[in-house]
Design a protein around this motif. Structure first.
Motif, PDB file in Angstrom:
ATOM      1  N   LYS A 191      45.905  38.787  44.821  1.00  0.00           N
ATOM      2  CA  LYS A 191      45.424  40.584  43.970  1.00  0.00           C
ATOM      3  C   LYS A 191      44.429  40.928  44.962  1.00  0.00           C
ATOM      4  O   LYS A 191      43.569  40.819  44.771  1.00  0.00           O
ATOM      5  CB  LYS A 191      45.270  39.916  42.494  1.00  0.00           C
ATOM      6  N   ILE A 192      44.789  41.649  45.529  1.00  0.00           N
ATOM      7  CA  ILE A 192      43.854  42.249  46.478  1.00  0.00           C
ATOM      8  C   ILE A 192      44.367  43.927  46.504  1.00  0.00           C
ATOM      9  O   ILE A 192      45.539  44.462  46.547  1.00  0.00           O
ATOM     10  CB  ILE A 192      44.027  42.189  48.119  1.00  0.00           C
ATOM     11  N   ASP A 193      43.567  44.451  46.168  1.00  0.00           N
ATOM     12  CA  ASP A 193      43.722  46.552  46.159  1.00  0.00           C
ATOM     13  C   ASP A 193      42.752  47.049  47.009  1.00  0.00           C
ATOM     14  O   ASP A 193      41.341  46.793  47.127  1.00  0.00           O
ATOM     15  CB  ASP A 193      43.448  46.142  45.152  1.00  0.00           C
ATOM     16  N   ALA A 203      37.006  40.346  51.666  1.00  0.00           N
ATOM     17  CA  ALA A 203      36.144  40.051  50.693  1.00  0.00           C
ATOM     18  C   ALA A 203      36.728  39.700  49.594  1.00  0.00           C
ATOM     19  O   ALA A 203      36.292  38.685  48.304  1.00  0.00           O
ATOM     20  CB  ALA A 203      35.131  41.695  50.464  1.00  0.00           C
ATOM     21  N   GLN A 204      37.387  39.920  49.282  1.00  0.00           N
ATOM     22  CA  GLN A 204      38.640  40.269  47.341  1.00  0.00           C
ATOM     23  C   GLN A 204      39.280  38.602  48.279  1.00  0.00           C
ATOM     24  O   GLN A 204      39.111  37.472  46.925  1.00  0.00           O
ATOM     25  CB  GLN A 204      39.575  40.523  48.508  1.00  0.00           C
ATOM     26  N   GLY A 238      36.320  36.059  47.095  1.00  0.00           N
ATOM     27  CA  GLY A 238      35.632  36.381  45.694  1.00  0.00           C
ATOM     28  C   GLY A 238      36.621  35.160  45.241  1.00  0.00           C
ATOM     29  O   GLY A 238      35.887  34.302  44.286  1.00  0.00           O
ATOM     30  N   GLN A 239      37.737  35.094  45.432  1.00  0.00           N
ATOM     31  CA  GLN A 239      38.886  34.644  44.552  1.00  0.00           C
ATOM     32  C   GLN A 239      38.893  33.440  44.907  1.00  0.00           C
ATOM     33  O   GLN A 239      38.736  32.738  44.071  1.00  0.00           O
ATOM     34  CB  GLN A 239      39.621  35.241  45.029  1.00  0.00           C
ATOM     35  N   ASP A 247      41.185  50.028  48.615  1.00  0.00           N
ATOM     36  CA  ASP A 247      40.426  51.355  48.920  1.00  0.00           C
ATOM     37  C   ASP A 247      40.733  52.842  49.333  1.00  0.00           C
ATOM     38  O   ASP A 247      39.609  51.949  50.248  1.00  0.00           O
ATOM     39  CB  ASP A 247      39.292  51.233  47.531  1.00  0.00           C
ATOM     40  N   GLN A 252      37.519  44.834  53.130  1.00  0.00           N
ATOM     41  CA  GLN A 252      38.147  44.167  51.640  1.00  0.00           C
ATOM     42  C   GLN A 252      38.771  43.191  51.440  1.00  0.00           C
ATOM     43  O   GLN A 252      38.742  42.666  50.696  1.00  0.00           O
ATOM     44  CB  GLN A 252      39.030  46.285  51.495  1.00  0.00           C
TER      45      GLN A 252
END
Length: 126
Positions: free
Chosen positions: A4-6, A21-22, A25-26, A8, A18
């Motif tokens: 899941k990546i959002d 990092a996502q 992190g996951q 911004d 982004q």
């Protein structure tokens, strides 16, 4: 479990950062387990509405950090991110400590420099 990546658009971080990092992190949290097959660069870029080069840059950074590994035509997979990240951080800390000592910094001054760098990197005030 799925990636899941959002993105911004108004964020201060570039889209590739982004994505990086996502995914990192996951992987660290276990939301993406070791061995999880990531989408292709083109596939992820298309689903996020990003240029393929943007996702490729994120994947290269993640591979350099040991978070993911590419297995040729078989695809890209989550590696042992927690272990790799901890080893990388430990190695960087050891190198820094040795360099600070050679520069003649006191332990207090060396720690203060690290705190300042972490605040700048994480955007915290203390």
């Amino acid at each position: 479990m799925t990636l899941k990546i959002d993105i911004d658009e108004g964020a201060g971080d570039a889209p590739y950062e982004q994505v990086r990092a996502q995914i990192a992190g996951q992987a660290r949290s276990g939301a993406l387990p070791v061995g999880y097959k990531l989408p292709t660069v083109r596939g992820l870029a298309q689903s996020l509405g990003l240029a393929a080069n943007t996702v490729a840059k994120a994947y290269r950074a993640l591979e350099s950090d040991g978070v993911i590994e590419t297995r040729g035509r078989n695809g890209t997979f989550v590696a042992a991110a927690g272990d790799a990240a901890a080893k990388e951080a430990s190695s960087a800390a050891q190198s820094y400590a040795e360099r600070a000592r050679r520069l003649g910094l006191s332990e207090e001054d060396a720690l203060a420099a690290v705190r300042d760098a972490l605040r700048a990197a994480y955007g915290t005030s203390g």
